[in-house]
Design a protein around this motif. Structure first.
Motif, PDB file in Angstrom:
ATOM      1  N   UNK A 112       1.020  -1.171   0.317  1.00 20.79           N
ATOM      2  CA  UNK A 112      -0.184   0.153   0.032  1.00 20.79           C
ATOM      3  C   UNK A 112       0.647   1.526  -0.073  1.00 20.79           C
ATOM      4  N   UNK A 113       2.206   0.920   0.612  1.00 24.27           N
ATOM      5  CA  UNK A 113       3.226   2.037   0.463  1.00 24.27           C
ATOM      6  C   UNK A 113       3.241   3.306   1.570  1.00 24.27           C
ATOM      7  N   UNK A 114       3.478   2.294   2.598  1.00 23.16           N
ATOM      8  CA  UNK A 114       2.980   2.604   3.806  1.00 23.16           C
ATOM      9  C   UNK A 114       4.686   2.331   4.100  1.00 23.16           C
ATOM     10  N   UNK A 115       5.939   3.277   4.751  1.00 22.40           N
ATOM     11  CA  UNK A 115       6.664   2.956   5.389  1.00 22.40           C
ATOM     12  C   UNK A 115       7.016   2.563   6.515  1.00 22.40           C
ATOM     13  N   UNK A 116       7.709   1.320   7.146  1.00 23.14           N
ATOM     14  CA  UNK A 116       7.836   1.176   8.602  1.00 23.14           C
ATOM     15  C   UNK A 116       9.455   0.275   8.709  1.00 23.14           C
ATOM     16  N   UNK A 117       9.143  -0.310   9.663  1.00 24.80           N
ATOM     17  CA  UNK A 117      10.257  -0.892   9.701  1.00 24.80           C
ATOM     18  C   UNK A 117      10.634  -2.092  10.952  1.00 24.80           C
ATOM     19  N   UNK A 118      11.720  -2.626  10.613  1.00 20.19           N
ATOM     20  CA  UNK A 118      11.580  -4.602  11.133  1.00 20.19           C
ATOM     21  C   UNK A 118      12.634  -4.933  11.430  1.00 20.19           C
ATOM     22  N   UNK A 119      12.835  -6.005  12.378  1.00 22.52           N
ATOM     23  CA  UNK A 119      13.672  -5.864  12.368  1.00 22.52           C
ATOM     24  C   UNK A 119      14.000  -7.045  12.101  1.00 22.52           C
ATOM     25  N   UNK A 120      13.585  -8.322  11.493  1.00 21.83           N
ATOM     26  CA  UNK A 120      13.781  -8.963  10.500  1.00 21.83           C
ATOM     27  C   UNK A 120      12.808  -9.656   9.873  1.00 21.83           C
ATOM     28  N   UNK A 121      13.898  -9.047   8.588  1.00 22.00           N
ATOM     29  CA  UNK A 121      13.724  -9.132   7.253  1.00 22.00           C
ATOM     30  C   UNK A 121      14.666 -10.397   6.026  1.00 22.00           C
ATOM     31  N   UNK A 122      14.566 -11.614   6.594  1.00 22.60           N
ATOM     32  CA  UNK A 122      15.318 -12.688   5.638  1.00 22.60           C
ATOM     33  C   UNK A 122      15.209 -12.797   4.771  1.00 22.60           C
ATOM     34  N   UNK A 123      16.521 -13.117   3.966  1.00 25.66           N
ATOM     35  CA  UNK A 123      15.908 -13.455   2.462  1.00 25.66           C
ATOM     36  C   UNK A 123      16.033 -14.922   2.358  1.00 25.66           C
ATOM     37  N   UNK A 124      15.131 -15.060   1.594  1.00 24.75           N
ATOM     38  CA  UNK A 124      15.043 -17.022   2.112  1.00 24.75           C
ATOM     39  C   UNK A 124      14.623 -17.555   0.707  1.00 24.75           C
ATOM     40  N   UNK A 125      15.372 -19.187   0.739  1.00 27.22           N
ATOM     41  CA  UNK A 125      15.204 -19.670  -0.597  1.00 27.22           C
ATOM     42  C   UNK A 125      14.999 -20.734   0.234  1.00 27.22           C
ATOM     43  N   UNK A 126      13.867 -21.212  -0.836  1.00 27.15           N
ATOM     44  CA  UNK A 126      12.709 -22.699  -1.133  1.00 27.15           C
ATOM     45  C   UNK A 126      13.944 -23.313  -2.317  1.00 27.15           C
ATOM     46  N   UNK A 127      15.004 -24.219  -1.383  1.00 30.31           N
ATOM     47  CA  UNK A 127      15.486 -24.706  -2.292  1.00 30.31           C
ATOM     48  C   UNK A 127      15.665 -24.897  -3.656  1.00 30.31           C
ATOM     49  N   UNK A 128      15.833 -24.863  -5.169  1.00 33.79           N
ATOM     50  CA  UNK A 128      17.099 -24.067  -5.531  1.00 33.79           C
ATOM     51  C   UNK A 128      15.935 -22.600  -5.891  1.00 33.79           C
ATOM     52  N   UNK A 129      14.670 -22.571  -6.222  1.00 33.62           N
ATOM     53  CA  UNK A 129      13.834 -21.188  -6.074  1.00 33.62           C
ATOM     54  C   UNK A 129      14.270 -20.630  -5.137  1.00 33.62           C
ATOM     55  N   UNK A 130      14.386 -18.979  -6.074  1.00 37.58           N
ATOM     56  CA  UNK A 130      13.883 -18.306  -4.996  1.00 37.58           C
ATOM     57  C   UNK A 130      13.242 -17.638  -4.656  1.00 37.58           C
ATOM     58  N   UNK A 131      13.167 -17.184  -3.447  1.00 37.92           N
ATOM     59  CA  UNK A 131      10.826 -16.560  -2.753  1.00 37.92           C
ATOM     60  C   UNK A 131      10.687 -15.505  -3.767  1.00 37.92           C
ATOM     61  N   UNK A 132      12.270 -14.369  -3.878  1.00 34.92           N
ATOM     62  CA  UNK A 132      11.400 -13.066  -4.423  1.00 34.92           C
ATOM     63  C   UNK A 132      11.865 -11.961  -3.441  1.00 34.92           C
ATOM     64  N   UNK A 133      12.294 -10.747  -3.173  1.00 32.36           N
ATOM     65  CA  UNK A 133      12.560  -9.202  -2.582  1.00 32.36           C
ATOM     66  C   UNK A 133      11.644  -9.325  -1.925  1.00 32.36           C
ATOM     67  N   UNK A 134      10.520  -9.838  -1.959  1.00 36.96           N
ATOM     68  CA  UNK A 134       8.966  -9.306  -1.131  1.00 36.96           C
ATOM     69  C   UNK A 134       8.787 -10.570   0.351  1.00 36.96           C
ATOM     70  N   UNK A 135       8.792  -9.867   1.268  1.00 35.14           N
ATOM     71  CA  UNK A 135       8.704 -10.441   2.659  1.00 35.14           C
ATOM     72  C   UNK A 135       6.661 -10.480   2.565  1.00 35.14           C
TER      73      UNK A 135
END
Length: 71
Positions: free
Chosen positions: A10-33
């Motif tokens: 929605x365009x709102x800015x906020x902060x978080x302590x946990x924003x891991x970049x994760x993989x599921x096997x050989x495929x990447x989940x992408x930049x969003x969480x």
């Protein structure tokens, strides 16, 4: 702990302590969480915010809005 400034779908800015970049096997989940946005209180797709395109005031306001504080 390092805080990450993110932007929800929605365009709102906020902060978080946990924003891991994760993989599921050989495929990447992408930049969003999926995170609960403190502004709209809904689960939203969120991506890291481009800090170069934000003012100092926007960054400080985003750091005060904490996604981890939502219960």
């Amino acid at each position: 702990m390092e805080r990450t400034v993110v932007r929800c779908a929605e365009g709102h800015l906020f902060s978080t302590s946990a924003f891991p970049m994760q993989n599921l096997g050989p495929d990447r989940l992408g930049p969003g969480r999926l995170l609960r946005c403190p502004r709209c209180a809904r689960l939203r797709s969120a991506v890291r915010a481009d800090l170069a395109g934000l003012t100092g005031e926007q960054i400080e306001r985003a750091r005060r809005l904490d996604a981890d504080a939502i219960v």
